[in-house]
Design a protein around this motif. Sequence first.
Motif, PDB file in Angstrom:
ATOM      1  N   ASP A  16       0.801  -1.225   0.000  1.00 16.82           N
ATOM      2  CA  ASP A  16       0.000   0.000   0.000  1.00 16.82           C
ATOM      3  C   ASP A  16       0.834   1.276   0.000  1.00 16.82           C
ATOM      4  O   ASP A  16       0.313   2.355  -0.281  1.00 16.82           O
ATOM      5  N   GLY A  17       2.106   1.160   0.370  1.00 15.34           N
ATOM      6  CA  GLY A  17       2.944   2.355   0.442  1.00 15.34           C
ATOM      7  C   GLY A  17       2.710   3.169   1.693  1.00 15.34           C
ATOM      8  O   GLY A  17       3.298   4.236   1.868  1.00 15.34           O
ATOM      9  N   THR A  18       1.848   2.682   2.588  1.00 15.96           N
ATOM     10  CA  THR A  18       1.542   3.413   3.813  1.00 15.96           C
ATOM     11  C   THR A  18       0.990   2.459   4.863  1.00 15.96           C
ATOM     12  O   THR A  18       0.388   1.438   4.524  1.00 15.96           O
ATOM     13  N   ASP A 103       0.961   8.138  10.658  1.00 15.00           N
ATOM     14  CA  ASP A 103       0.976   7.446   9.373  1.00 15.00           C
ATOM     15  C   ASP A 103       2.385   7.463   8.800  1.00 15.00           C
ATOM     16  O   ASP A 103       3.104   8.467   8.914  1.00 15.00           O
ATOM     17  N   VAL A 104       2.777   6.362   8.185  1.00 12.44           N
ATOM     18  CA  VAL A 104       4.042   6.274   7.467  1.00 12.44           C
ATOM     19  C   VAL A 104       3.729   6.206   5.976  1.00 12.44           C
ATOM     20  O   VAL A 104       2.936   5.364   5.542  1.00 12.44           O
ATOM     21  N   PHE A 105       4.326   7.115   5.209  1.00 14.73           N
ATOM     22  CA  PHE A 105       4.125   7.145   3.761  1.00 14.73           C
ATOM     23  C   PHE A 105       5.463   6.934   3.065  1.00 14.73           C
ATOM     24  O   PHE A 105       6.427   7.651   3.349  1.00 14.73           O
ATOM     25  N   PHE A 113      -3.034  10.815  -2.795  1.00 13.79           N
ATOM     26  CA  PHE A 113      -3.187   9.574  -2.038  1.00 13.79           C
ATOM     27  C   PHE A 113      -3.000   9.836  -0.544  1.00 13.79           C
ATOM     28  O   PHE A 113      -3.756   9.330   0.290  1.00 13.79           O
ATOM     29  N   ARG A 114      -2.012  10.653  -0.199  1.00 14.63           N
ATOM     30  CA  ARG A 114      -1.778  10.981   1.208  1.00 14.63           C
ATOM     31  C   ARG A 114      -2.985  11.699   1.800  1.00 14.63           C
ATOM     32  O   ARG A 114      -3.374  11.444   2.943  1.00 14.63           O
ATOM     33  N   ARG A 115      -3.567  12.607   1.019  1.00 15.47           N
ATOM     34  CA  ARG A 115      -4.732  13.341   1.510  1.00 15.47           C
ATOM     35  C   ARG A 115      -5.890  12.389   1.781  1.00 15.47           C
ATOM     36  O   ARG A 115      -6.567  12.488   2.813  1.00 15.47           O
ATOM     37  N   GLN A 116      -6.119  11.455   0.868  1.00 17.71           N
ATOM     38  CA  GLN A 116      -7.204  10.495   1.049  1.00 17.71           C
ATOM     39  C   GLN A 116      -6.987   9.643   2.296  1.00 17.71           C
ATOM     40  O   GLN A 116      -7.917   9.413   3.077  1.00 17.71           O
ATOM     41  N   MET A 117      -5.760   9.171   2.487  1.00 16.97           N
ATOM     42  CA  MET A 117      -5.465   8.349   3.653  1.00 16.97           C
ATOM     43  C   MET A 117      -5.561   9.168   4.941  1.00 16.97           C
ATOM     44  O   MET A 117      -6.030   8.692   5.970  1.00 16.97           O
TER      45      MET A 117
END
Length: 205
Positions: A16-18, A103-105, A113-117
């Motif tokens: 997932d990258g995160t 969160d780890v990205f 994507f970061r905003r959505q997560m």
Amino acid sequence: MQLNVSPVTLAALKADGTIRCLADVKYRPVPESRHSSTAFPLARKLADEFTAALVAQLGQETATRSEEKPSSRTDTCETASAQAQAQLYAVQLHRYRMRVCFDVFLQHCTPEFRRQMDETVMRPIHVVAELGDGHRYLVDRKLPLDARVAREIARVQECDQGPRPYFTDNMVMMCYDDGVRVEDNLEDYGFSPSSRVRGRRKGDS
């Protein structure tokens, strides 16, 4: 920092990258303080050190597999050199403990994507458990905590309109003014620090 990371957590990060983490660590700042201005820097330091150690372990784990499968060496180098960023979501004090949700990205995660997560309250939780001396940690997926963490965040959001990270303390109740957390000059709000009430807003009776 030494990490013992479960295969499930490493697989989730690669897929997932995160990942969303919840760390539970000792809280004994010197001088003693239960103010967010003290807790946040400690939480950020923990999250940053954890993220760096996690990326290093991800690279080592991938490199080991690369030695077994030489054909994947190019992908391995890219993964091993990947960078990541930790983003604090919430900090909660419990007497002499501090719970840090972050969160780890990985680097390839897009801003969208970061905003959505970041806007998603219900996320899989990976627990960071402190082992003994405070330099070793066990990291593993904990399904039962998904709903509990989401409920706690939703509860805080009822009073705290941000900006994040959120901050709560089970010994010192929070005060809010129009959705903004207030920790200083509480006398201006008509009550002393010792009488702070969770969720109380300016003008409430």
